[in-house]
Motif scaffolding. Structure first.
Motif, PDB file in Angstrom:
ATOM      1  N   SER A   1      57.426  80.852  44.698  1.00 23.49           N
ATOM      2  CA  SER A   1      56.041  81.039  44.247  1.00 23.49           C
ATOM      3  C   SER A   1      55.739  80.213  43.009  1.00 23.49           C
ATOM      4  O   SER A   1      56.522  80.175  42.054  1.00 23.49           O
ATOM      5  CB  SER A   1      55.781  82.517  43.935  1.00 23.49           C
ATOM      6  OG  SER A   1      54.463  82.704  43.482  1.00 23.49           O
TER       7      SER A   1
ATOM      8  N   VAL B   1      62.339  86.202  44.016  1.00 22.63           N
ATOM      9  CA  VAL B   1      61.171  85.334  43.853  1.00 22.63           C
ATOM     10  C   VAL B   1      61.572  84.187  42.945  1.00 22.63           C
ATOM     11  O   VAL B   1      61.980  84.410  41.794  1.00 22.63           O
ATOM     12  CB  VAL B   1      59.971  86.093  43.253  1.00 22.63           C
ATOM     13  CG1 VAL B   1      58.800  85.138  43.026  1.00 22.63           C
ATOM     14  CG2 VAL B   1      59.555  87.244  44.150  1.00 22.63           C
TER      15      VAL B   1
ATOM     16  N   LEU C   1      52.773  87.531  46.862  1.00 22.91           N
ATOM     17  CA  LEU C   1      53.507  88.335  45.892  1.00 22.91           C
ATOM     18  C   LEU C   1      53.176  89.809  46.074  1.00 22.91           C
ATOM     19  O   LEU C   1      54.061  90.676  46.005  1.00 22.91           O
ATOM     20  CB  LEU C   1      53.178  87.881  44.475  1.00 22.91           C
ATOM     21  CG  LEU C   1      53.730  86.514  44.072  1.00 22.91           C
ATOM     22  CD1 LEU C   1      53.059  86.028  42.788  1.00 22.91           C
ATOM     23  CD2 LEU C   1      55.247  86.571  43.895  1.00 22.91           C
TER      24      LEU C   1
END
Length: 244
Positions: free
Chosen positions: A42, A64, A52
């Motif tokens: 991300s 992440v 998310l």
């Protein structure tokens, strides 16, 4: 073609899930034993909050990966911290360029002025490759409406060079779908969107966009460069909007 060949597996999964919603595809990816170890990559950019949020609902412990190029807007860094806390994400990994490589290749932080591609390789592509080592696949926020090679993108894409699977749960979404999801779930927008930045990268290489311009017109403005290099497969650049 062997039954476990990545291309064969991707084709099978795309056939199974072609009419399913994004959240169903993502839930399968995160919970099916055959998926192996996955990470969401991300940028914490303009549209990143959608995936998310979905991950936070399905499995908050999903790794992440956030690439901090050390040239990002301060607003992006604050937004990343705020979203991590608000969504209860449990394993956000902040990845940066190797210190020795940075000192050797860009000691005065001006490489982007001399060779933007080399800067992206140093600060994005190589750090991401290291961060993904050990993972069986990664989740992206790429969408067909972003154009180029993405126009016919599927939910599941094999990466022959790495053997990993690339998963694009939002492949079939429109801009209106993104807007609606954010509004219905009352998700905070990146603060720079309201200031004319529909696509947000590094501060030196990103500028505001006018209403009549393409969303990515502010990325590397005035240069032939349009890609950071993260989505490169077998030497071919895969068009990139927001990578998450």
């Amino acid at each position: 073609m062997p039954p476990n060949d990545p291309a064969n597996r991707a084709a099978r999964l795309n056939d199974w899930y072609r009419l399913n919603a994004a959240v169903t595809v993502l839930r399968h990816a995160l919970t099916a034993p055959e998926s192996g170890r996955l990470a969401l990559v991300s940028s914490f950019g303009a549209e990143s909050v959608v995936l998310l949020h979905m991950v936070s609902v399905i499995e908050r412990a999903t790794p992440v990966i956030f690439l901090d190029t050390e040239m990002l807007f301060a607003e992006t860094l604050v937004y990343q911290q705020e979203l991590t806390e608000r969504l209860g994400l449990r394993d956000v990994r902040i990845v940066r360029a190797d210190a020795a490589e940075r000192a050797a290749e860009d000691p005065d932080a001006t490489l982007h002025l001399r060779d933007a591609d080399a800067c992206c390789a140093l600060r994005k592509s190589r750090p991401l490759a290291r961060a993904l080592a050990g993972f069986d696949g990664w989740i992206t926020g790429r969408k067909r409406f972003q154009g180029g090679a993405r126009a016919h993108m599927d939910f599941f894409e094999p990466e022959p060079a790495t053997g990993r699977m690339k998963i694009n749960p939002l492949a079939h979404w429109t801009q209106e779908d993104v807007r609606t999801y954010m509004e219905e779930n009352r998700l905070p927008r990146h603060p720079l969107v309201a200031r004319g930045y529909p696509s947000i990268g590094c501060m030196p290489c990103t500028s505001p966009v006018q209403d009549h311009e393409d969303a990515r017109a502010g990325r590397w403005r005035g240069a032939a460069k349009t890609e950071c290099g993260i989505h490169v497969v077998n030497g071919q650049i895969i068009r990139k909007g927001e990578n998450a």
